[in-house]
Scaffold this motif. Structure first.
Motif, PDB file in Angstrom:
ATOM      1  N   UNK A 164       1.925  -6.030  -3.328  1.00  0.00           N
ATOM      2  CA  UNK A 164       1.175  -5.421  -4.588  1.00  0.00           C
ATOM      3  C   UNK A 164       0.039  -6.007  -4.676  1.00  0.00           C
ATOM      4  N   UNK A 165      -0.034  -7.300  -4.564  1.00  0.00           N
ATOM      5  CA  UNK A 165      -1.073  -8.138  -4.868  1.00  0.00           C
ATOM      6  C   UNK A 165      -2.336  -7.982  -3.984  1.00  0.00           C
ATOM      7  N   UNK A 166      -1.892  -7.410  -2.656  1.00  0.00           N
ATOM      8  CA  UNK A 166      -3.149  -7.091  -1.721  1.00  0.00           C
ATOM      9  C   UNK A 166      -3.624  -5.716  -1.995  1.00  0.00           C
ATOM     10  N   UNK A 167      -2.793  -4.914  -2.703  1.00  0.00           N
ATOM     11  CA  UNK A 167      -3.459  -3.574  -3.069  1.00  0.00           C
ATOM     12  C   UNK A 167      -4.407  -3.914  -4.129  1.00  0.00           C
ATOM     13  N   UNK A 168      -3.930  -4.801  -5.227  1.00  0.00           N
ATOM     14  CA  UNK A 168      -4.525  -5.173  -6.396  1.00  0.00           C
ATOM     15  C   UNK A 168      -6.137  -5.690  -5.918  1.00  0.00           C
TER      16      UNK A 168
END
Lengths: 488, 488, 488, 488
Positions: free
Chosen positions: D44-48
């Motif tokens: 998810x943090x890559x999408x963030x």
């Protein structure tokens, strides 16, 4: 009669009052609870070896006091050979268990160190500590006790002395001196082998000055003494030990650390061996660490031997010849022999104390501590390199999945490599994993003190100015070559 | 009376017949020729120490045979303490000289090793080698001899055995057995300490089988025996030793290697201790290397001590406090203590031979050889790191330039850094240079045999299958896990 | 036309006024004197390569200013590819010569660094340094000059700034500013490649503040400028270079360092690029070291390649297959590729300065310097391990002895091992010796500055607080965890 | 529109059909199940980051095909800068998550490698694989997919080729070729990032010959394709992740490995990119590993950054200044920069394939793999050294005990050291533990293949004979020096 059996030992442990907790639960029987039974089994093997004709010579000896046959871990160490036998026993223990057996180690070292320190204290202060200690040793030899030892305090703010701390309890302390004994209060943290011990030596955790004499304390207590609560520490991987399938995932052996909480605990005088004589904490630390850090080389070499064995096994379980990895296996063996041989060297170059106790050569012992905090990491790295990906980060299914009715058979089909069964390969991989990233990893970095502490001893033991003089003589430099003067 | 002085020793050397050449020239007097006088001085310091109250206990001992006081390097070594004293003497020698003193080392080891081997040979073959050896030892003790030892043969084609070589001379050999002695022929290469020795042990250079019995040879000869020509080897930097200004550029001490050319040399029976008993070459090599590779740890630690001292000196000569480099100096000290302590450990865990000789533990000794071939390189690296650029690659003018009437004063002005004089800084830098890239670099890599040879001993001394069994037991693996079968 | 030949270059060197001394003697012709001819030959090979169809693309390029074909070492470096080509040239130079070619290296780096720094100075102070520099670069490109570079001052007392020194000359300084130029006075020490250079860049040796503006100095001078006296430094082994037999004992190539003594030297304005602008010395050092320490990885990898080759050769000359040493050779190759690849990485992650110059990433470049001061020592160790005893400490006779009419033939008989001739084995062993303990050892420890200096840059380039924040975020620690407060 | 949010991603994962099991249980929702939610959070943090203004430039780029903004992990890599940006993203991912994000890594590398390989296959065989691949890439870019990649087969008997195995399924294979697609059968083991992926690339696990063409297979499948069962692997410490108190004991992030069991899975032609073209498996492995092993240096450096941060935190939580450990922290930073810089160097010296894909320099990339399998172990060792005993082997109580009503308060009192709360210290220690001996330990040893495999590439990439020629030229050896002839 000082020789006990596995059976005697288990019985004695069961008779202790339960005071150990883990995961919020009181452990009723350390010999059967999955959180502690493995470390108990590790210690049982020392009792087994004491009766094994092949090993009895190493695991037993005769009492210096009574001449009776006793477990070696209850004996006095009064020569370099005694120290080296301590090392041999440690290496063999690791080979049998893959890990530490703290309750046949630290207490042993403690009684021998205190034998020397109490003599010095008695001489200066006219106390009778050594006599008390002798009586306790006779009891320990008679009962064939397993004895843990506790040095590490909570310590609080590292920049303050014990007496300067906001909370005086962060070092275990003498709260009250009564006629018949003392009241102690505070804690000892991360104490190895507690759960498998019958008694525990409480020892100074540092070198103190007069103002900290309340913390200059040595005594020995039953593990279930009133007012003592023990919390077992948890390792990252020890939940696995609790599962039904644990037999396939972790060894039958193990080690645990305990946190000891003392609340107003009374210790009778006959069990007190230092009580406020702060200046002797320095001697205690010096003698204790010399022997401990010499002999710990045997521990990591013994575990290294198991890593060598596990790697041979793993190579074959992967379907490869162990010969493929000869260079790496020889490097591992060299690492093992360095810490072992260096320990033996420290013992061989040690000195005999006036009390009869024998202590290892400090600079060599502390050099070994630095190696002990370094080389096993490389040995583990090689274990993972040889073992392959399934060893490195546990790239295997749980045993529940491995034996699952729906897909377990399929998994097992894919986990078979060489002629070994999928099950044997699974277990072999779990062993290498346990040794390198699981519960089998020993505390070789900080156990027995930090490598930076050892470097400090090396620094102060190296005669730099003498060496500079050799250099000058060799080169024919007559001039005085001095440190630059500080500019104010 | 077995104790000799520096004066006696120099006299004895001068009485030997000149047979050593270097740069095409016959060296008439090894005690004064610039190519050899430094190694002679190194050995003189052992005679000095034998009479120095501070060191006499270490440098002398009593003869096992006669009870008389003798130089320790002529003594029998019959306990681990004797071996450790050998190490202590070696470390001290290095501290005094910065380098090797081969003529009070290899011969000593040889006589003790042969003491055991001759006993075994005599027992099987009914020979009287040990008696001959005893007589020679009494002579050596009486004369306080310095004795070199020669193992390394020219070897020729490494893939062939001695008897298979096109030229049989490439291994020193028994050319003829006469009633009163033997004729030997061939060469021994790179033999340490020859120029400072009075006699030389000739020893088997490898492990031979029956077919190579002509090469199974042990004897001892005067350094100036008829038919022996010695060529001094040259190091990259030894031309400097010959110059008038050499005192400012190199130490007063040193070591040299010689190449021994034997042409039909007659050795009388009383000096022959092995003559064709090929199977005992294995024992010789095994015993000799165990002690040699245990004790060589003391050599490199002693030189390491001097590197520590030179670094302290150099830091100050550069105008810096030695404390700036505490971490590096401690690392150096740790390196030194590893090879020393590991050697002592090998000695402590050694075994006593039926002959009375004591031998170090092989796996520990050979582990130490690997360290000896590794750690000093790192210590040298640190010496260069601390010393700065002028140490590393000799970025200094020659002493001729440094003292040149035209520009020497200017140079000296620029070479002054801290409170030390430019001259002291110059010499200190030359010392670090000499220790790390000059004539002071000892043969720690291949001296006493290669590290790969040592690794082979470690390999065959490690019980891999036993270790695999420990792993299986710990993990509860019952199944036999085998080496994969070779596919044909 | 900017491309010169070996012939042109030698001619130009011979036309310079002799001002270089060694061993108290003035060197009349650096191209033929045995003390300097080898480093001149090393540089000749760069001219050869510039005309070799296989290498011309690397050794030449087109001038950014004129578009003409020039030697690459006279070019501007304005992209990461330009920097990587610098590295490729350096690696190839080492492969051809076994050692450093300082006069096609430091000057090149200096002109590119100054290109950026002069732009910054000109912007602040309205000076015309960049224009002067451009004119000089056009001249250098036109003449195909070899240009050394000199940073290191004598430095005196390390605890004092240049202006605080008792003797102001210990840093090269501007003694007088005249209308048409400046008078400089002092020295630069251990300057690489001087003897093979035609001109020399004089550069700030440290980072200075305003009070030391007299030492903030950059200019370029002919190697034979009036008032400059050069003393060649001596290495431990360079007397050997002077002998008639030197061809058999040392390579045809080499490097030397010179000590530059400036006495009231006048430098005309058009050759002065910094004159007192102290604050820009920081920029100069930062830019210069980034590129230098990135690219130096290529130097040690190129020398490592030669060590690999020498080891293959030596194994075979010893009669062994190079395959015996595959593991060690691969380790050597890995060491080489680390410093090379890390250098390339520093170049790839560099930045383009507003002036057009391109500079390497500092943290990666300085990390590489630490590796450059470490890994080659291990590669040398392996070279000695593979080569055997005759390589390690020069256990070979001098070539005078090797060819001596009396015993030379005998020596040669014993020095033959495999199918190679004794002569080839002798030379191969000398090469490994030269590379590891002789004149071929490069100044990888302190050349370009000390590893401790590099560690300091790494320290200040690592955003420790930012990393602590990552740790907190990952673990969900919200609390501020602070440095302990100093207790007064 | 190719940019997705954390929300879109979670929704997509929830829409996949549950087919992942752990501990015998089907995981219904990977986004919330404690065994998988942490690795999903990591991704998810890559999408963030793709929507974070500070990081969007790195985490997004424009499509080579459409010019639209897409997640970088769906992009084509066609220059060294593209590769270095891959590295930068990886380092940053590790800094944010402390661990691997396999589903934005391997698939990305796979699509770029296959882009080159399909072009070569199409050229020889007239197939249309590249067109199929392009269509799939457009889909992946459009959907912003997370894509895992699977190479490792079960492999069975390592001494046999796939077609020789008793059980053909031990390598994933093409069981049937139909007109509209293929049926695949077998397994892929220890596949990283599966649980967080939406699709999975299936790739050749080795280099195959014609007879093994059934195993020459590349395709991409939805993670929930019919016939695929996934079993999550278990690490030693992951039972802890399942507990209620896990938030205090393990990070919010994580990585998992899955075992993929394929039973007669149909893959339609448009998703098949290699189907039996065995000779191209070599090209695939060569290209894939070059990029993978270059860029993996960024992963371990990013984790190393977190270890640096955790160590700073831990020092302070222990009440010490981080400055106490400056030397160790700098060593850690150097280790990080070595693998990162070496990776960047491999990228910078790479080559552009005719297809447009860019590949890293093999010898540098494989050198880096060896470092990646070595240096992080030392960095972990230093993390444990700095952290102290409570970090090393988890000498802390469980959080259940830490917060137990009976004795929790007492424990917390004793776990407070500096100004940080006991809770912060507890969590910080758990983080260092997790990074060095817990779930955060990445598979840097065998992930992407073994270091011995990498050493083999280094060996075959090093031109040993060329290097021997350099050595000969430098020393002027004209003679041919050959390998010894094998004796039959």
């Amino acid at each position: 009669m000082g020789l006990k059996t596995r059976h005697d030992y288990l019985k004695a442990l069961r008779e202790l009052k339960p005071n150990i907790y883990k995961f919020g639960e009181l452990i009723k029987d350390v010999t059967t609870h999955p959180a502690t039974k493995r470390t108990v089994e590790s210690h049982c093997r020392s009792f087994d070896a004491s009766h094994d004709p092949e090993w009895a010579d190493l695991y037993t000896t005769t009492s210096f006091f009574t001449g009776e046959v006793i477990h070696r871990w209850n004996s006095m160490m009064q020569s370099s050979d005694d120290l080296i036998n301590n090392m041999k026993l440690k290496r063999q223990n690791y080979r049998r268990t893959g890990t530490c057996s703290g309750a046949v180690c630290v207490g042993w070292n403690a009684q021998n160190t205190l034998w020397a320190v109490t003599k010095e204290i008695d001489k200066e202060f006219g106390t009778d500590y050594q006599e008390r200690l002798k009586n306790w040793i006779l009891h320990a030899q008679e009962e064939g006790l397993t004895v843990a030892g506790a040095l590490t305090d909570a310590k609080g703010d590292r920049s303050l002395k014990p007496s300067q701390q906001a909370d005086p309890d962060v070092h275990l302390r003498i709260k009250e001196v009564r006629e018949d004994g003392i009241i102690i209060h505070g804690a000892k943290l991360m104490i190895c082998g507690t759960a498998a011990s019958q008694e525990i030596f409480l020892l100074p955790g540092g070198i103190y000055k007069e103002e900290d004499s309340d913390f200059a304390l040595a005594c020995v207590v039953p593990r279930d003494i009133d007012g003592l609560t023990i919390i077992e520490a948890t390792r990252p991987s020890d939940r696995r030990d609790l599962e039904e399938t644990s037999e396939a995932e972790v060894p039958n052996t193990g080690i645990t650390q305990g946190l000891l909480l003392f609340e107003e605990v009374f210790v009778p005088n006959e069990r007190v061996f230092m009580c406020g004589e702060a200046k002797y904490t320095a001697k205690f630390i010096q003698y204790f660490t010399a022997n401990y850090r010499a002999c710990i080389g045997a521990c990591v070499s013994g575990q290294g031997d198991v890593m060598v064995g596990a790697s041979v096994l793993m190579a074959r379980a992967n379907g490869l010849s162990a010969k493929t990895f000869t260079n790496k296996l020889v490097d591992m063996s060299i690492n093992n022999q360095i810490t072992y041989g260096l320990g033996a060297g420290a013992c061989a170059m040690g000195f005999k104390h006036a009390s009869g106790s024998f202590f290892a050569d400090p600079i060599t012992a502390h050099t070994n501590k630095v190696m002990v905090a370094t080389l096993p990491y490389e040995t583990k790295r090689l274990t993972q390199e040889i073992g392959g990906g399934i060893v490195e980060t546990g790239c295997m299914p749980s045993y529940q999945d491995f034996t699952n009715p729906q897909y377990g058979e399929l998994l097992q089909k894919y986990y078979k490599a060489g002629s070994a069964s999928a099950d044997a390969r699974y277990k072999a991989a779990r062993l290498s994993e346990w040794l390198t990233i699981g519960g089998g990893v020993p505390g070789c970095m900080h156990g027995g003190g930090s490598p930076d502490g050892a470097r400090l001893v090396v620094r102060f033991s190296t005669p730099f100015e003498e060496y500079a003089e050799y250099a000058k003589t060799i080169m024919g430099i007559d001039e005085d070559v001095q440190e630059p003067q500080k500019i104010k």
